[in-house]
Design an enzyme around this catalytic site. Structure first.
Site, PDB file in Angstrom:
ATOM      1  CE  LYS A 122      33.531 -11.487   5.627  1.00  0.00           C
ATOM      2  NZ  LYS A 122      34.352 -10.558   6.338  1.00  0.00           N
ATOM      3  CE  LYS A 138      33.062 -13.845  11.796  1.00  0.00           C
ATOM      4  NZ  LYS A 138      34.443 -13.463  11.711  1.00  0.00           N
ATOM      5  CE  LYS A 168      36.419  -6.104  13.098  1.00  0.00           C
ATOM      6  NZ  LYS A 168      37.679  -6.131  12.296  1.00  0.00           N
TER       7      LYS A 168
END
Ligand code: ATP
Ligand code: LTN
Length: 330
Positions: free
Chosen positions: A115, A197, A200
């Site tokens: 991130k 992956k 969202k």
């Protein structure tokens, strides 16, 4: 006498709606675990602040998340459902535990590395200490089992290490939790890039299936899903796209990989992708129905969340009292 049941705790962030990955990797287990365990489930709003949130949107998404969890089967008569930020003990324990967590340990977290490299403009302290807050969530409730997708394994391992370390200094304060991972579809991959992956926060709408997507959109996304060379429906290392679709299909239909390979023997990718889309659409339809009803019933939702926070606070306060006494704050 009431039988002693093991405790389950899990949390999900209220950001941007839930994906099929969240459902198959985590939420589906939240429902079935209630049959056997004493479950506590939380919308972890504090965790979502590591990314800048618009206040009105966040407020709405917190409620939508709770409505969706109820639609996915969380039953407030059997379990506790609450908003993390409504129970102040989470933030308090998080600070205490951060003093028992090493900089080096947090630096090794792959989610932090991912991130922070994706969003170099906002690498804040919260992003770094995120796993400590997650450890506090889990340890506050003397949790035995934590149902999560495979991506959270490293965070759970850290929570275990913090608990073991703390217990080593002060005696048995925390239950050391175990992870609980689904047998199939523990890691649902992106429909556009099967090596990463399904997330969202992915900006590409075709990469993810949202639980609120309508039937046509679901079918279309699966038709467009990236597959591999060849045309055989078979799970293999060099066929990540097809393997991902097979695990989704297996997740929603309960069929094994062998059964799926037989079902589509001699049929091409096109037919298989349509079948996966239809199966997902049918599995999500009743959830979508319940979600709409829950969202419309404001009083019910307020009531569930208020009661949930009250019940959670009682349990959380018990652990925090013990921790404070052991450390020497009380
Ligand atoms: P983000 O895209 O911001 O990383 P997320 O989709 O990972 O968010 P979280 O709230 O972090 O969502 O995760 C909620 C739960 O869903 C966790 O238990 C996580 O392990 C699980 N989960 C998330 N994505 C997947 C996936 N692709 N496959 C399986 N499980 C998943
Ligand atoms: N970090 C998790 C969400 C989360 C969680 C938890 C999961 C926060 N606290 C406690 C299990 C137990 C995530 O990003 N999926």
């Amino acid at each position: 006498m009431e039988e002693y049941k093991k405790r389950v705790f899990s949390g999900i962030q209220p950001t941007g709606g839930f994906t099929l990955g969240n459902y198959l990797g985590a939420l589906r287990q939240w429902d079935t675990l209630q049959n056997e365990y004493d479950c506590i489930y939380s919308v972890v709003d504090l965790h979502s602040l590591t990314v800048r949130q618009d206040p009105a949107t966040l407020r709405r998404q917190i409620r939508e998340s709770a409505a969706m969890l109820l639609a996915c089967g969380v039953d407030p008569d059997r379990s506790i459902l609450f908003i993390q930020g409504d129970v102040h003990q989470h933030a308090e324990l998080s600070w205490l535990l951060s003093c028992y967590t090493q900089f080096g340990e947090l630096s090794r977290m792959t989610q932090f590395k991912d991130k922070s490299s994706k969003h170099p403009e906002n690498v804040n302290g919260g992003l770094f200490t995120y796993p400590v807050l997650m450890a506090a969530d889990i340890l506050l409730y003397q949790t035995n089992l934590v149902p999560i997708g495979a991506d959270q394994k490293q965070h759970l391992e850290l929570a275990r290490n913090i608990a073991i370390r703390f217990n080593g200094i002060y005696g048995d304060v925390f239950t050391v939790p175990e992870g609980f991972f689904p047998k199939v579809a523990a890691r649902v991959m992106s429909l556009q890039d099967p090596t990463s992956k399904m997330s969202k926060s992915d900006e590409n709408q075709n990469a993810k299936v949202m639980l609120t997507d309508d039937g046509d959109a679901i079918i279309r996304k699966f038709r467009r899903a990236v597959t591999d060379s060849g045309n055989e429906v078979r799970a293999a290392e060099d066929k990540p796209g097809v393997t991902n679709l097979m695990s989704i299909y297996s997740g929603v239909t309960g069929r094994s990989f062998d059964e799926i390979e037989r079902e589509f023997d001699g049929k091409g990718y096109g037919e298989f992708k349509s079948a996966v889309g239809e199966a997902v659409r049918d599995a999500l339809a009743p959830i979508q129905e319940r979600y709409k009803e829950n969202l419309a019933d404001k009083d019910m939702l307020n009531d569930v969340l208020k009661t949930g926070a009250e019940r959670a606070s009682i349990l959380a306060a018990r652990t925090l009292r013990k921790v404070r006494r052991k450390i020497g704050l009380d």
